[in-house]
Design a protein around this motif. Structure first.
Motif, short mmCIF file in Angstrom:
data_model
loop_
_atom_site.label_atom_id
_atom_site.label_comp_id
_atom_site.label_asym_id
_atom_site.label_seq_id
_atom_site.Cartn_x
_atom_site.Cartn_y
_atom_site.Cartn_z
N ASP A 130 0.82 -1.45 0.25
CA ASP A 130 0.06 0.11 0.04
C ASP A 130 0.81 1.53 0.35
O ASP A 130 0.53 2.39 -0.46
CB ASP A 130 -0.94 -0.02 1.01
N ASP A 131 2.43 1.50 -0.14
CA ASP A 131 3.07 2.20 0.09
C ASP A 131 3.32 2.78 -0.92
O ASP A 131 3.93 3.76 -1.47
CB ASP A 131 4.84 2.38 0.91
N ILE A 132 3.12 1.51 -2.37
CA ILE A 132 3.35 1.92 -4.29
C ILE A 132 1.80 2.60 -4.65
O ILE A 132 1.15 2.26 -4.86
CB ILE A 132 3.69 1.11 -4.52
N VAL A 133 2.03 4.25 -4.19
CA VAL A 133 0.93 5.03 -5.24
C VAL A 133 0.46 5.21 -6.35
O VAL A 133 2.01 5.99 -6.54
CB VAL A 133 0.48 5.90 -3.71
N GLY A 134 -0.21 6.12 -6.33
CA GLY A 134 -0.66 7.26 -7.94
C GLY A 134 -0.97 8.50 -7.29
O GLY A 134 0.41 8.59 -6.28
N PRO A 135 -0.38 9.10 -8.07
CA PRO A 135 -0.15 10.48 -8.64
C PRO A 135 -1.55 11.46 -7.58
O PRO A 135 -1.23 12.67 -7.55
CB PRO A 135 0.49 10.85 -9.82
N TYR A 136 -1.73 10.38 -7.55
CA TYR A 136 -3.75 11.62 -7.24
C TYR A 136 -4.01 11.19 -5.15
O TYR A 136 -3.97 10.23 -5.54
CB TYR A 136 -4.67 11.08 -7.66
N SER A 137 -3.86 12.55 -5.25
CA SER A 137 -4.05 12.11 -3.37
C SER A 137 -5.30 11.68 -2.47
O SER A 137 -5.86 11.56 -2.03
CB SER A 137 -3.77 13.14 -2.74
N ASN A 138 -6.23 11.76 -3.97
CA ASN A 138 -7.87 11.86 -3.46
C ASN A 138 -7.72 10.49 -3.51
O ASN A 138 -8.92 9.11 -2.78
CB ASN A 138 -8.76 12.24 -3.69
N ARG A 139 -7.84 9.27 -4.96
CA ARG A 139 -7.62 7.91 -4.89
C ARG A 139 -6.14 7.37 -5.52
O ARG A 139 -5.38 7.57 -6.44
CB ARG A 139 -8.69 7.56 -6.14
N LEU A 140 -5.84 7.00 -4.52
CA LEU A 140 -4.33 7.27 -4.34
C LEU A 140 -3.39 5.90 -5.25
O LEU A 140 -2.33 5.27 -5.72
CB LEU A 140 -3.41 6.47 -2.52
N TYR A 141 -4.96 4.68 -5.60
CA TYR A 141 -4.61 3.89 -6.35
C TYR A 141 -4.66 4.19 -7.36
O TYR A 141 -4.77 2.37 -8.29
CB TYR A 141 -4.95 2.60 -5.76
N THR A 142 -5.32 4.97 -8.13
CA THR A 142 -5.83 5.57 -9.67
C THR A 142 -4.58 5.92 -10.68
O THR A 142 -3.56 6.25 -10.30
CB THR A 142 -6.97 5.96 -9.82
N TYR A 143 -4.74 5.56 -11.70
CA TYR A 143 -3.97 5.95 -12.56
C TYR A 143 -4.71 6.96 -13.73
O TYR A 143 -5.87 5.97 -13.90
CB TYR A 143 -2.81 4.68 -13.73
N GLU A 144 -4.27 7.50 -14.70
CA GLU A 144 -4.67 8.19 -16.11
C GLU A 144 -3.54 7.89 -17.23
O GLU A 144 -1.90 7.06 -16.59
CB GLU A 144 -4.45 9.71 -15.99
#
Lengths: 167, 167
Positions: A130-144
């Protein structure tokens, strides 16, 4: 096998499947693929249990992709993801991959909620990263679709296995 | 869509997949199918969770097939199963179908042990129908290729939903 020969095999497979006995009233269907379009050349695990088993036995990190086929964000990400040569090659060689349209019973796979698209890494020690997150603070595990470089960096982090880090 | 048109679509799909960017070093692969050859025209669920959800929401019984691709008994049964028109039609119209190569966490799905091939029915009320058994007393939920009539009878039993029986 050359690519031309491979094409021929694919065509023959497609043709042969039109000669099966049972045809639905609504007409012949294209057989469902496990990739769902996220990488036809990858060996996808079917279930979370199977993916965990493969990850442990091969000592490779697991990428779990949550998606929905009628979600425009998932579909946009799919295009970028499936067409990124480096992502596809790295996944094929160094990862176990699983895509799911249904949540599992494991709440660790939804550290900040259940949404799609969502990409969660799991270490072969069966620890959700869970420490490996995407660039968005509102949804940590999403990507564009524009975040493929970020995703590739995260894949590199996932490849540094937790056991190795501890040594 | 006519069958000819469907064939054309399948050929185009097969051809288009040969033009994807990433090709494994070992050569082009045929995309994995969810059917694994047990019925290319059926809409297979991917996971047990998804299958249970579909079974409940559609009020249709679920057939769970446990198999292994390197098991000769599974492969022999697959031929008879996939080529039986009535079984395929009935499954398509009246059942939710799932095939698994990995056991789930639900021990109710292995009433007399974990073996393949094994066919277990689940009622939309999420009750495993351990009363619906094949012809062999040593392995109650297995079938041979010659047992398709027995299997079809069992499918009819599964279609009599438990709720209906109770009313």
């Amino acid at each position: 096998m050359t690519r031309a020969a491979a094409s021929l095999v694919l065509v023959l497979v497609a043709l042969s499947s039109t000669f099966t006995k049972y045809v639905p009233k609504s007409g012949q269907r294209i057989p469902q693929s496990l990739s769902r379009g996220w990488g036809d050349q990858l060996n996808w695990a079917q279930t979370y249990e199977e993916a965990l088993f493969l990850s442990r036995s091969r000592n490779k990190p697991l990428m779990v992709l949550f998606l929905l086929e009628d979600c425009p964000h998932s579909q946009a990400l799919k295009q970028a993801f499936a067409n990124d040569d480096e992502i596809q090659r790295t996944l094929d060689e160094d990862f176990v991959v699983l895509n799911l349209m249904q949540e599992t019973g494991d709440q660790h796979l939804s550290p900040d909620g259940q949404y799609v698209p969502r990409i969660v890494f799991v270490d072969p020690s069966m620890t959700v990263r869970d420490d490996i997150v995407g660039p968005y603070s509102n949804r940590l595990y999403t990507y564009e679709p524009t975040d493929m470089k970020h995703l590739l960096e995260n894949m590199k982090k996932a490849k540094k296995l937790l056991k190795h880090n501890e040594i």
